[in-house]
Design an enzyme around this catalytic site. Structure first.
Site, PDB file in Angstrom:
ATOM      1  CG  HIS A  63     -95.817  39.996  38.518  1.00  8.16           C
ATOM      2  ND1 HIS A  63     -96.146  39.444  39.739  1.00  8.16           N
ATOM      3  CD2 HIS A  63     -94.478  39.815  38.382  1.00  8.16           C
ATOM      4  CE1 HIS A  63     -95.039  38.969  40.291  1.00  8.16           C
ATOM      5  NE2 HIS A  63     -94.021  39.183  39.496  1.00  8.16           N
ATOM      6  CE  LYS A  67     -90.278  35.456  34.857  1.00  7.92           C
ATOM      7  NZ  LYS A  67     -89.708  35.496  36.223  1.00  7.92           N
ATOM      8  CG  HIS A 116     -93.773  43.245  36.092  1.00  7.01           C
ATOM      9  ND1 HIS A 116     -94.353  42.706  34.964  1.00  7.01           N
ATOM     10  CD2 HIS A 116     -92.812  42.352  36.461  1.00  7.01           C
ATOM     11  CE1 HIS A 116     -93.789  41.543  34.682  1.00  7.01           C
ATOM     12  NE2 HIS A 116     -92.833  41.304  35.576  1.00  7.01           N
ATOM     13  CG  ASP A 145     -91.104  41.148  40.664  1.00  8.42           C
ATOM     14  OD1 ASP A 145     -91.174  39.965  41.042  1.00  8.42           O
ATOM     15  OD2 ASP A 145     -90.792  41.466  39.504  1.00  8.42           O
TER      16      ASP A 145
HETATM   17 FE   FE2 Z   1     -91.327  39.763  35.678  1.00  4.71          FE
HETATM   18 FE   FE2 Z   2     -91.882  38.573  39.273  1.00  3.21          FE
END
Ligand code: FE2
Ligand code: FE2
Length: 199
Positions: A63, A67, A116, A145
């Site tokens: 998810h 990044k 998300h 999360d």
């Molecule tokens: Fe995230």
């Molecule tokens: Fe995350």
């Protein structure tokens, strides 16, 4: 968690992506792994069909793959970040979606990842969608999360503790977070005494 035989090849693709991400980021893939474990427990508690559990599992595992395009110095920066830095951080959702959308999964994996950081009341990002526009799998991932993030040590701060994490999802329940999902999460964490493994 082994996925169904029919989805094995997709799991292998996901595993390969994670292996590449791990080369440059020793933290995010562990966070994703722990989040996936909790998300699947919630999904099972809610009796999701096997195919949807597989999708939830794999989506959770990648998810935050977007990044990989955010400078590590920003991802691990201790203390407060500026509005501009937060705007950069937020782009990980769109990057992740664009990467995953290249693969023709037989389920809505890229869309789950895209959602998300969306909230029920429309206050999330990147699109500000609300309610049922957010797939159930994404609503589960969002709760998992938050709980994982708050209860685990992060590169920029120590764990805030599980009870703070559970208080936080209860505070947001029915407003930003799906109340049914929050209740399921509280249940599975209490019953199993689930805790993230510190990295
Ligand atoms: Fe995230
Ligand atoms: Fe995350």
């Amino acid at each position: 968690m082994p996925v169904s035989e029919s989805n094995k090849i997709y799991q292998e693709v996901i595993d390969a992506m994670i292996a590449v991400h791990r080369l440059t980021d020793g933290y995010t893939p562990n966070h994703e792994d722990q989040t996936a474990e909790l998300a699947v427990m919630i999904g099972r508690h809610l009796d999701l069909a096997t195919e949807r559990i597989d999708a939830l599992h794999m989506a959770s595992q990648v998810h935050d793959i977007g990044k990989a395009r955010i400078p590590l110095a920003l991802l691990t920066k201790p203390g407060r970040i500026s509005v501009e830095e937060y705007d950069v951080l937020k782009t990980h959702v769109q990057f992740g979606y664009e990467i995953l959308n290249k693969i023709s999964f037989p389920f809505n994996l890229a869309e789950i990842v895209h959602c998300h950081h969306e909230y029920l009341d429309g206050s999330g990002y990147p699109r500000g969608i609300s309610g049922d526009e957010i797939p159930l799998e994404a609503r589960i991932l969002t709760v998992a999360d938050i709980v994982e993030s708050m209860s685990a040590d992060r590169p920029y701060r120590k764990s805030l503790g599980m009870s703070a994490a559970l208080d936080e999802i209860q505070r947001q329940s029915g407003v930003r977070l799906d109340a049914v999902v929050v209740d399921a999460c509280l249940d599975v964490v209490k019953r199993s005494n689930w805790r993230p493994i510190s990295n």
